[in-house]
Design an enzyme around this catalytic site. Structure first.
Site, PDB file in Angstrom:
ATOM      1  N   ASP A  59       0.852  -1.210   0.042  1.00 27.87           N
ATOM      2  CA  ASP A  59       0.091   0.025  -0.117  1.00 27.87           C
ATOM      3  C   ASP A  59       0.845   1.188   0.202  1.00 27.87           C
ATOM      4  O   ASP A  59       2.056   1.308   0.447  1.00 27.87           O
ATOM      5  CB  ASP A  59      -0.725   0.177   1.254  1.00 27.87           C
ATOM      6  CG  ASP A  59      -1.972  -1.142   1.236  1.00 27.87           C
ATOM      7  OD1 ASP A  59      -2.056  -1.711   0.273  1.00 27.87           O
ATOM      8  OD2 ASP A  59      -2.440  -1.241   2.356  1.00 27.87           O
ATOM      9  N   ASP A 107       1.089   4.623   2.115  1.00 34.35           N
ATOM     10  CA  ASP A 107       0.828   5.249   3.143  1.00 34.35           C
ATOM     11  C   ASP A 107       1.463   6.703   3.013  1.00 34.35           C
ATOM     12  O   ASP A 107       2.388   7.102   2.899  1.00 34.35           O
ATOM     13  CB  ASP A 107       1.531   4.426   4.443  1.00 34.35           C
ATOM     14  CG  ASP A 107       1.050   3.089   4.592  1.00 34.35           C
ATOM     15  OD1 ASP A 107      -0.252   2.827   4.873  1.00 34.35           O
ATOM     16  OD2 ASP A 107       2.058   2.103   4.745  1.00 34.35           O
TER      17      ASP A 107
END
EC number: 2.7.7.66
Length: 208
Positions: A133, A135
């Site tokens: 992901d 962040d």
């Protein structure tokens, strides 16, 4: 940046040595410090002169909490200093960062890159992979209207990679995705713990 801070959660700090680890620290924690890698500031209450940090190893399971003497800090990097560091890899998280950068800058927000992407951009140490992901953090000292939060979330969700943004408020942090959602109360994380609040910017709720 260097010296005694003040350091904030998600800042990356250099200067910790294996000698500063507790006796029961895992071997991998000694190895990353011997390699000169940074540690990340985490939320926790500490004694004066210390900062709570976390060490990260190669695997997701390799995370170790520790305390760092502020006088040992040689330098630090904030997430917002990493927004325009040229990416060096083909990973979707870095492609998403490139996609979002101009639009986030156009809002004149103070935002930054944290997590694995921030660690890799700041240190040059490989931390990302194909399924990482992205962040991000957003400094929100004043109330972010929930309608505006929903617009921002829609922008992030169109980046082609899962994006997790934390709103950094005066009393802690909360997930943008929660604040953009329908729940009346959201989880506010602070140095003293986590609690459900209806207004994360309200000091009375933060202290409750």
């Amino acid at each position: 940046m260097s010296g005694c801070g003040p350091w904030l959660p998600h800042d990356l700090l250099w200067g910790m040595t294996p000698a500063q680890l507790p006796g029961d620290a895992p071997a991998w924690a000694h190895a990353v410090l011997e390699a000169g890698q940074p540690v990340v500031v985490r939320r926790a209450l500490t004694a004066p002169g210390q900062v709570a940090v976390g060490l990260r190893g190669v695997s997701r399971e390799q995370r170790y909490p520790a305390l760092l003497d502020l006088q040992a800090v040689q330098r630090g990097v904030r997430p917002e200093q990493l927004c325009h560091v040229p990416p060096q890899g083909p990973w979707p998280a870095l492609q998403a960062l490139q996609h979002l950068r101009d639009e986030l800058d156009a809002q004149e927000w103070i935002w930054g890159v944290s997590g694995s992407a921030g660690f890799e951009l700041a240190s040059g140490v490989a931390a990302l992979h194909q399924h990482s992901d992205l962040d991000l953090i957003l400094r929100t000292p004043e109330l972010l209207p929930r309608a505006r939060a929903r617009e921002l979330l829609a922008l992030l969700d169109g980046a082609g990679c899962p994006v997790d943004m934390q709103l950094q408020v005066p009393g802690g942090a909360l997930a943008l995705r929660e604040w953009a959602g329908p729940a009346a109360r959201v989880l506010l994380k602070s140095a003293s713990g986590a609690r459900l609040v209806s207004d994360p910017w309200n000091p009375q709720e933060q202290a409750a």
